[in-house]
Write a protein that holds these residues in place. Structure first.
Motif, short mmCIF file in Angstrom:
data_model
loop_
_atom_site.label_atom_id
_atom_site.label_comp_id
_atom_site.label_asym_id
_atom_site.label_seq_id
_atom_site.Cartn_x
_atom_site.Cartn_y
_atom_site.Cartn_z
N TRP A 161 -24.57 -3.98 -2.73
CA TRP A 161 -25.15 -3.17 -1.32
C TRP A 161 -24.86 -4.88 -0.48
O TRP A 161 -24.57 -5.50 -0.56
CB TRP A 161 -26.82 -3.46 -2.22
N PHE A 162 -24.60 -4.18 0.93
CA PHE A 162 -24.33 -4.62 1.79
C PHE A 162 -25.82 -4.88 3.13
O PHE A 162 -26.42 -3.66 3.31
CB PHE A 162 -23.55 -4.03 2.91
N ILE A 163 -26.55 -6.09 3.00
CA ILE A 163 -27.32 -6.24 4.42
C ILE A 163 -26.94 -6.87 5.02
O ILE A 163 -26.11 -7.92 5.65
CB ILE A 163 -29.02 -6.40 3.06
N ALA A 164 -27.45 -6.46 6.12
CA ALA A 164 -26.68 -6.91 7.85
C ALA A 164 -28.42 -7.34 7.72
O ALA A 164 -28.86 -7.13 8.77
CB ALA A 164 -26.47 -6.21 8.41
N LEU A 165 -28.23 -8.89 8.51
CA LEU A 165 -29.84 -9.54 8.90
C LEU A 165 -29.22 -10.55 10.56
O LEU A 165 -27.88 -10.82 10.41
CB LEU A 165 -30.11 -10.61 8.11
N SER A 166 -29.96 -10.40 11.17
CA SER A 166 -29.90 -11.34 12.41
C SER A 166 -30.24 -12.82 11.50
O SER A 166 -31.19 -13.03 11.15
CB SER A 166 -30.04 -10.60 13.61
N SER A 167 -30.57 -13.99 12.55
CA SER A 167 -31.11 -15.32 12.30
C SER A 167 -32.44 -14.80 13.72
O SER A 167 -33.01 -16.38 12.74
CB SER A 167 -29.83 -16.56 12.73
N SER A 168 -33.17 -14.09 13.22
CA SER A 168 -34.83 -13.54 13.87
C SER A 168 -34.89 -13.51 12.96
O SER A 168 -36.05 -12.88 13.27
CB SER A 168 -34.34 -12.92 15.05
N ASP A 169 -34.51 -13.03 11.72
CA ASP A 169 -34.45 -12.21 10.19
C ASP A 169 -35.25 -13.42 9.71
O ASP A 169 -34.90 -14.24 9.61
CB ASP A 169 -33.97 -11.06 9.82
N TYR A 170 -36.43 -12.73 8.26
CA TYR A 170 -36.75 -13.72 7.30
C TYR A 170 -37.14 -13.22 6.03
O TYR A 170 -37.77 -11.64 7.00
CB TYR A 170 -37.76 -14.48 8.04
N PRO A 171 -36.53 -13.23 5.26
CA PRO A 171 -36.72 -12.29 4.36
C PRO A 171 -38.34 -13.34 4.16
O PRO A 171 -39.32 -13.73 4.32
CB PRO A 171 -36.93 -13.64 3.03
N LEU A 172 -39.51 -11.43 2.94
CA LEU A 172 -40.75 -11.69 2.74
C LEU A 172 -41.25 -12.14 1.21
O LEU A 172 -41.88 -11.68 0.55
CB LEU A 172 -41.27 -10.49 3.17
N MET A 173 -40.10 -12.06 0.43
CA MET A 173 -39.75 -12.44 -1.47
C MET A 173 -38.33 -13.33 -1.63
O MET A 173 -37.77 -13.51 -0.89
CB MET A 173 -39.79 -11.27 -1.79
N PRO A 174 -38.37 -14.14 -2.73
CA PRO A 174 -37.44 -14.58 -3.09
C PRO A 174 -36.26 -14.01 -3.16
O PRO A 174 -36.46 -12.56 -3.94
CB PRO A 174 -38.00 -15.08 -4.11
N GLN A 175 -35.32 -14.29 -4.02
CA GLN A 175 -34.06 -13.26 -4.02
C GLN A 175 -34.22 -12.59 -5.71
O GLN A 175 -33.95 -11.83 -6.08
CB GLN A 175 -32.71 -14.11 -3.87
N ASP A 176 -35.01 -13.56 -6.16
CA ASP A 176 -35.43 -13.66 -7.34
C ASP A 176 -36.14 -12.09 -7.46
O ASP A 176 -36.14 -11.39 -8.76
CB ASP A 176 -35.76 -14.25 -8.23
N ASP A 177 -37.19 -12.14 -6.93
CA ASP A 177 -37.60 -10.53 -6.41
C ASP A 177 -36.99 -9.92 -6.30
O ASP A 177 -37.35 -8.44 -7.07
CB ASP A 177 -38.85 -11.16 -5.92
N LEU A 178 -35.99 -10.07 -5.61
CA LEU A 178 -35.29 -8.42 -4.75
C LEU A 178 -34.49 -8.41 -5.29
O LEU A 178 -34.32 -7.48 -5.82
CB LEU A 178 -35.06 -8.97 -3.36
N LEU A 179 -34.35 -8.84 -6.58
CA LEU A 179 -32.86 -9.28 -7.26
C LEU A 179 -33.90 -8.06 -8.17
O LEU A 179 -32.77 -6.89 -9.12
CB LEU A 179 -31.74 -9.92 -7.52
N HIS A 180 -34.51 -8.49 -8.47
CA HIS A 180 -35.19 -7.59 -10.18
C HIS A 180 -35.73 -6.94 -9.48
O HIS A 180 -35.19 -5.56 -10.19
CB HIS A 180 -36.51 -8.74 -10.42
N ALA A 181 -36.29 -6.44 -7.97
CA ALA A 181 -36.45 -4.82 -7.75
C ALA A 181 -35.05 -3.99 -7.98
O ALA A 181 -35.94 -2.98 -8.10
CB ALA A 181 -36.91 -4.89 -6.54
N LEU A 182 -33.78 -4.45 -7.43
CA LEU A 182 -33.16 -3.46 -7.51
C LEU A 182 -32.52 -4.03 -9.01
O LEU A 182 -31.08 -2.22 -8.83
CB LEU A 182 -32.41 -3.75 -6.36
N THR A 183 -32.62 -4.69 -9.67
CA THR A 183 -31.39 -4.12 -11.17
C THR A 183 -31.75 -2.63 -11.72
O THR A 183 -30.46 -2.35 -12.08
CB THR A 183 -32.12 -5.25 -11.92
#
Length: 427
Positions: A161-183
């Motif tokens: 997957w491709f995700i475009a972010l600007s430096s004014s964005d911020y995550p609301l969960m750790p990557q472990d959480d996001l990767l788990h949800a998409l697995t």
């Protein structure tokens, strides 16, 4: 992923945006012929090779390709904070400071990335050298997004997957959480939010003609409204129907390959049409999905992002702060935007959601020693090693937010949300 032949840092050259004008009209086919070495600063090294490649398939987590861009001369520290907050060795990262940032800032960004052993080990953080202007309201933003996707496709063919972010964005969960949800999800899904205002007002907005001078110039330049306030309009072609929504999303590799390579006429035709539209990113991907039988059944009407639209400003969002904190967490979104540099709500997210120190990476299954308990807040050395000890990069340990998001996405499948229903309403 590919290894660099040397651990020595080499400054890279880019190419000006006027070249991309030609690339835009051919859907970046010229970009795909470029070698990645002419654009990227490669920072890999050769040790620990056997454990640095992410496993694919068989229930392994996905690989996300992140493009993090910075506009209007924002400092590289803001981008680095976001990078550390979303870093995982499975993923690919492309960092880009636009032409309004100084060459010194770009050099410092690349030097910092090269200085960190964890980035060299996994060879997955790359910095664009000489950059160009990007106006988020104009066609230069669409060209830059497709350009970034093309480069990431050249860099690695393994991401999902491709995700475009600007430096004014911020995550609301750790990557472990996001990767788990998409697995457990099909890797061809596209998470795109469709607007509920696809009526005559939106149609008039698309029919008006604007010019983005930034596509021809080195630095970001305000749009030329031309006839934007006049009654002169153009018709929407009969060959496609226009759909719109938010400019953010999580887009599949197959879909991005289609947009970049344009093996039929739709991506090229739509790209040329939207080159004179304000906020073309609000329409481009939505319209391609809904006009392509191959991708109509791949969409999810949810961009997994939290924003608060400013009803008094055309196409703008409110800057988020502590007053939005509880609402952000309740949204079950993976990202939120935009934030001011150093706002206290970012510290709150670091402390309560990410368990991240002020200078460290987010702890996870792959890097158990990082985090606030062993953070770098008291270190006088800004270049202290990040996660000097790491373990299995193919295992994730989700928290409550990741488990909740996985349940939400599973419910979308059960409810039959992966249908063409979002493409039924058009102008």
């Amino acid at each position: 992923m590919r290894l660099s032949s040397s651990n020595t840092f080499t400054w890279c050259s880019g190419f000006p945006l006027w070249v991309m004008v030609l690339v835009v009209t051919s859907v970046l086919l010229g970009t795909l012929s470029l070698t990645s070495q002419s654009v990227f600063c490669r920072v890999g090294n050769k040790y620990q090779i056997s454990a640095r490649f992410p496993l694919k398939g068989n229930g392994n987590p996905p690989v996300i390709a992140y493009w993090i861009s910075s506009t209007n001369g924002e400092k590289c520290e803001k981008m680095l904070r976001l990078l550390k907050a979303i870093y995982h060795p499975r993923n690919q990262y492309l960092l880009q400071l636009d032409a309004d940032s100084s060459g010194y800032e770009r050099e410092q960004l690349a030097l910092y990335v090269q200085s960190q052993g964890v980035f060299r080990t996994f060879d997955n953080v790359n910095v664009v050298g000489q950059s160009y202007g990007i106006n988020h309201m104009g066609s230069s933003s669409l060209a830059a997004t497709l350009h970034a996707a093309a480069l990431l496709l050249k860099l690695s063919a393994d991401w999902d997957w491709f995700i475009a972010l600007s430096s004014s964005d911020y995550p609301l969960m750790p990557q472990d959480d996001l990767l788990h949800a998409l697995t457990s999800l099909p890797r061809n899904l596209n998470f795109v939010h469709f607007t509920d205002k696809t009526g005559w007002k939106e149609q008039k907005r698309v029919e008006k003609i604007v010019l983005d001078p930034t596509i021809h110039l080195q630095n970001s330049t305000p749009l030329s409204t031309l006839n934007y306030s006049s009654n002169i309009t153009r018709e929407i072609p009969d060959s496609f129907k226009v759909f719109g929504g938010s400019p953010w999303g999580i887009l599949s590799r197959d879909f991005m390959e289609y947009c970049v390579q344009g093996w039929d006429n739709l991506p090229r035709e739509l790209l040329m049409y939207l080159s004179n539209v304000v906020y073309p990113l609000d329409y481009y991907f939505h319209t391609i999905i809904c006009n392509s039988p191959e991708f109509q059944n791949s969409l999810v009407d949810n961009d997994l992002s939290f924003t608060v639209w400013n009803l008094t400003a055309f196409g703008e969002t409110q800057v988020l702060n502590m007053s939005h904190y509880e609402q952000m967490l309740a949204s079950e979104a993976a990202f939120a935007r935009p934030f001011h540099t150093g706002d206290q709500v970012l510290n709150k997210i670091d402390e309560s959601v990410l368990n991240r120190s002020s200078k460290g990476l987010v702890p996870g299954e792959w890097c158990l020693g990082e985090g606030r308990s062993m953070g770098l807040e008291n270190s006088a050395d800004d270049h202290e090693e990040l996660c000097s000890t790491w373990v299995n990069i193919n295992s994730v340990n989700p928290g409550s937010r990741g488990i909740s998001l996985a349940a939400l996405l599973t419910n979308l499948i059960v409810e039959g949300r992966f249908t063409t229903s979002h493409c039924q309403e058009h102008w």
